[in-house]
Scaffold this active site. Structure first.
Site, PDB file in Angstrom:
ATOM      1  N   HIS A  12      34.953   3.966  12.158  1.00 33.57           N
ATOM      2  CA  HIS A  12      33.528   3.699  12.313  1.00 33.57           C
ATOM      3  C   HIS A  12      33.285   2.190  12.395  1.00 33.57           C
ATOM      4  CE1 HIS A  12      32.602   7.842  10.364  1.00 33.57           C
ATOM      5  NE2 HIS A  12      33.038   7.932  11.604  1.00 33.57           N
ATOM      6  N   HIS A  33      29.471  13.742  18.940  1.00 31.59           N
ATOM      7  CA  HIS A  33      30.751  14.260  19.412  1.00 31.59           C
ATOM      8  C   HIS A  33      31.522  15.120  18.410  1.00 31.59           C
ATOM      9  CE1 HIS A  33      31.886   9.850  18.486  1.00 31.59           C
ATOM     10  NE2 HIS A  33      32.457  10.543  17.516  1.00 31.59           N
ATOM     11  N   ASN A  34      30.900  15.621  17.374  1.00 26.79           N
ATOM     12  CA  ASN A  34      31.518  16.620  16.488  1.00 26.79           C
ATOM     13  C   ASN A  34      30.484  17.703  16.200  1.00 26.79           C
ATOM     14  OD1 ASN A  34      33.874  15.154  16.345  1.00 26.79           O
ATOM     15  ND2 ASN A  34      33.896  14.932  14.129  1.00 26.79           N
ATOM     16  N   SER A  39      34.242  -1.010  25.400  1.00 29.75           N
ATOM     17  CA  SER A  39      33.714   0.352  25.407  1.00 29.75           C
ATOM     18  C   SER A  39      33.002   0.590  26.728  1.00 29.75           C
ATOM     19  CB  SER A  39      32.748   0.548  24.231  1.00 29.75           C
ATOM     20  OG  SER A  39      33.403   0.322  22.990  1.00 29.75           O
ATOM     21  N   HIS A  59      35.302  11.058  24.241  1.00 28.24           N
ATOM     22  CA  HIS A  59      34.391  10.366  23.325  1.00 28.24           C
ATOM     23  C   HIS A  59      34.855   8.958  22.971  1.00 28.24           C
ATOM     24  CE1 HIS A  59      37.297  10.867  20.137  1.00 28.24           C
ATOM     25  NE2 HIS A  59      36.448  10.540  19.190  1.00 28.24           N
ATOM     26  N   SER A  80      38.709   6.098  23.216  1.00 28.56           N
ATOM     27  CA  SER A  80      39.990   5.844  23.874  1.00 28.56           C
ATOM     28  C   SER A  80      41.102   6.708  23.291  1.00 28.56           C
ATOM     29  CB  SER A  80      40.358   4.361  23.799  1.00 28.56           C
ATOM     30  OG  SER A  80      40.214   3.859  22.503  1.00 28.56           O
ATOM     31  N   LYS A 119      33.534  -3.655  10.751  1.00 24.97           N
ATOM     32  CA  LYS A 119      34.464  -2.514  10.722  1.00 24.97           C
ATOM     33  C   LYS A 119      34.426  -1.833   9.357  1.00 24.97           C
ATOM     34  CE  LYS A 119      37.011  -1.100  13.315  1.00 24.97           C
ATOM     35  NZ  LYS A 119      36.964   0.140  14.151  1.00 24.97           N
TER      36      LYS A 119
END
Length: 483
Positions: A203, A332-333, A388, A406, A408, A482
């Site tokens: 994330h 994406h989940n 991205s 979604h 790389s 990060k």
């Protein structure tokens, strides 16, 4: 990957003869280069998915596919609910509605670069990151139940955002049918202090630049809000945190108890624990999972609010004056009921997308009216060192139930990455490359090194060749928080 049969330059198939119990073929979208970077577990997992009751057409894996829990990351499976189709937490993920949000500004790289350290330091302070991080939004347990039923709408009502943000969020920021009565007290306890937090792992919150040479489709870029040279945008990636994890954990245990004894379902991997969608247990999980979706929408909404505050503080202008409009928020989940054409007939399918993004084509219901002529915006996150993409859904996406990659996708485990890179040195190296980064953990930073991921350009090229989505603009990082 021995069982693979090449269909085209970007599509590979595992036939039903490969493994007993396969109801449909399994298909992997990838170039030969990407196939060579995938571990054999991807073929094993996606062929296991092909054995699930009710699965339609084929089990799919996107070009960023890699090993996951149950489904591979990048897995897609559509279940025919009229034919005993199941719902499986392993096809959704523990971080329910992990997703991406993209925001534009009217600032240029030249204006932002001198302030990048101040911006990232303030974002690091105001958007808590890392394991166990707690947000500034304080709610009671009962208020949190309201949050997971109302999603981002609750946040807007509390003043955390703009009304237009809802229109530009998948499901308008609140999916119907979320019932807090279906979630455990433990899930409530884990989630109620995490609204507005980034979390850990992959994330991140990133300040990026849309440079003119990286704009692939000028018309689409302008339609999505990229209108000035070297425009600065903000992208972030996070989900439902400990709350979603607990929801998935709770129902996996429920499904493992009833799957075989009550419903006679035998599976090849217990991580694919499931129940018929129309069963009491399946419906309970569906309602609980939707609470996870809504918590995540709320989480990203509050993070957006904090980002706008920081930019306003640093530049001495309101977020409105800085043009900080949301482009889109995409999940994406998830598992969602959608209507798709199968063998010429419209069918109601439960589409599982595990590390895969919805990518509706032009004119489809469910995307904002302003984007209907162009297709749904798709936000694909690369590694923190590379870049991205902003993509758009296309009509040929019907072949994958309008799903695309979604991100790389990893090429190595976190353990291997930690052995290969040193977090402190990586931060120094990135700063030399013009990327200022703050992290909660050197170890975590090492795990996210660019070399631990596939080439994002190769992944996006594969999705475009396959007709799953198309490129709009490549976005280059200049600052990163990060988790």
């Amino acid at each position: 990957m021995k069982p693979l049969e090449r269909i085209s330059d970007y599509l590979w198939e595992i036939p039903t003869s490969y493994k007993p119990g396969m109801r449909v073929p399994a298909r992997i979208y990838a170039t030969e280069q990407l196939i060579q970077q995938m571990d054999e577990a991807v073929a094993d997992q996606i062929s296991n998915v092909a054995t699930l009751p009710g699965i339609t057409q084929s089990a799919l894996c996107m070009p960023d596919g890699h090993f996951g829990y149950g489904f591979p990351i990048g897995g897609v499976a559509a279940m025919d609910i009229a034919e005993g189709g199941v719902i499986s937490p392993g096809g959704i993920g523990f971080d329910i509605n992990c997703g991406m949000r993209l925001v534009v500004t009217n600032l240029t790289e030249k204006e932002v670069k001198p302030q990048i350290k101040k911006l990232i330091d303030k974002l690091y302070e105001r958007v808590p990151a890392g394991v166990g991080s707690k947000g500034f939004v304080k709610v009671s347990r009962n208020e949190f139940r309201q949050v997971v039923q109302e999603g981002a709408k609750w946040c807007i009502n509390q003043g955390y955002g703009w009304e237009e943000d809802l229109e530009l969020t998948e499901e308008n920021g609140c999916i119907a049918g979320a019932y807090a009565s279906k979630i455990s007290d433990k899930a409530i306890d884990r989630g109620c202090n995490q609204i507005g937090t980034l979390g850990s792992g992959n994330h991140y919150l990133e300040i990026q630049v849309a440079r003119p040479e990286n704009i692939v489709n000028k018309e689409l870029a302008e339609a999505f809000g990229i209108t000035i040279p070297n425009q600065v945008v903000v992208m972030f990636h996070c989900g439902s945190r400990g709350f979603g994890h607990q929801v998935a954990t709770d129902y996996l245990q429920v499904f493992l108890k009833v799957m075989e004894s009550k419903y006679g379902i035998n599976i090849l991997d217990r991580e694919l624990a499931c129940a018929p969608f129309n069963s009491p247990e399946g419906q309970d999980y569906f309602a609980a999972m939707k609470c996870g979706l809504n918590m995540s929408f709320a989480n990203r909404q509050v993070i957006l609010h904090r980002i706008r505050e920081v930019f306003s503080d640093v530049f001495g202008k309101s977020a409105e004056a800085l043009g900080m409009h949301q482009v889109y928020d995409v999940s994406h989940n998830t598992a969602k009921l959608e209507e798709h054409i199968v063998d010429g007939k419209a069918k109601s399918l439960l589409v599982h997308r595990k590390g895969s993004t919805r990518a509706f084509g032009p004119g489809m219901e469910g995307i904002p009216d302003r984007y209907k002529p162009y297709g749904q915006p798709v936000i694909l996150g690369g590694s923190m060192e590379t870049g991205s993409y902003l993509l758009a859904g296309v009509s040929t996406g019907a072949q994958s139930f309008f799903s695309t990659a979604h991100g790389s996708g990893r090429t190595m485990s976190r353990t291997k990455a930690r052995k290969q890179w040193n977090g402190e040195q990586l931060q120094k190296d990135m700063q030399k490359q013009g990327i200022y980064i703050r992290t909660t953990s050197w170890r975590g930073l090492a795990e996210e090194a660019g070399g631990a991921y596939k080439d994002v350009d190769a992944v996006v090229k594969a999705t475009e060749l396959a007709g799953l989505s198309k490129r709009v603009v490549r976005l280059v990082p200049i600052g990163n928080v990060k988790g």
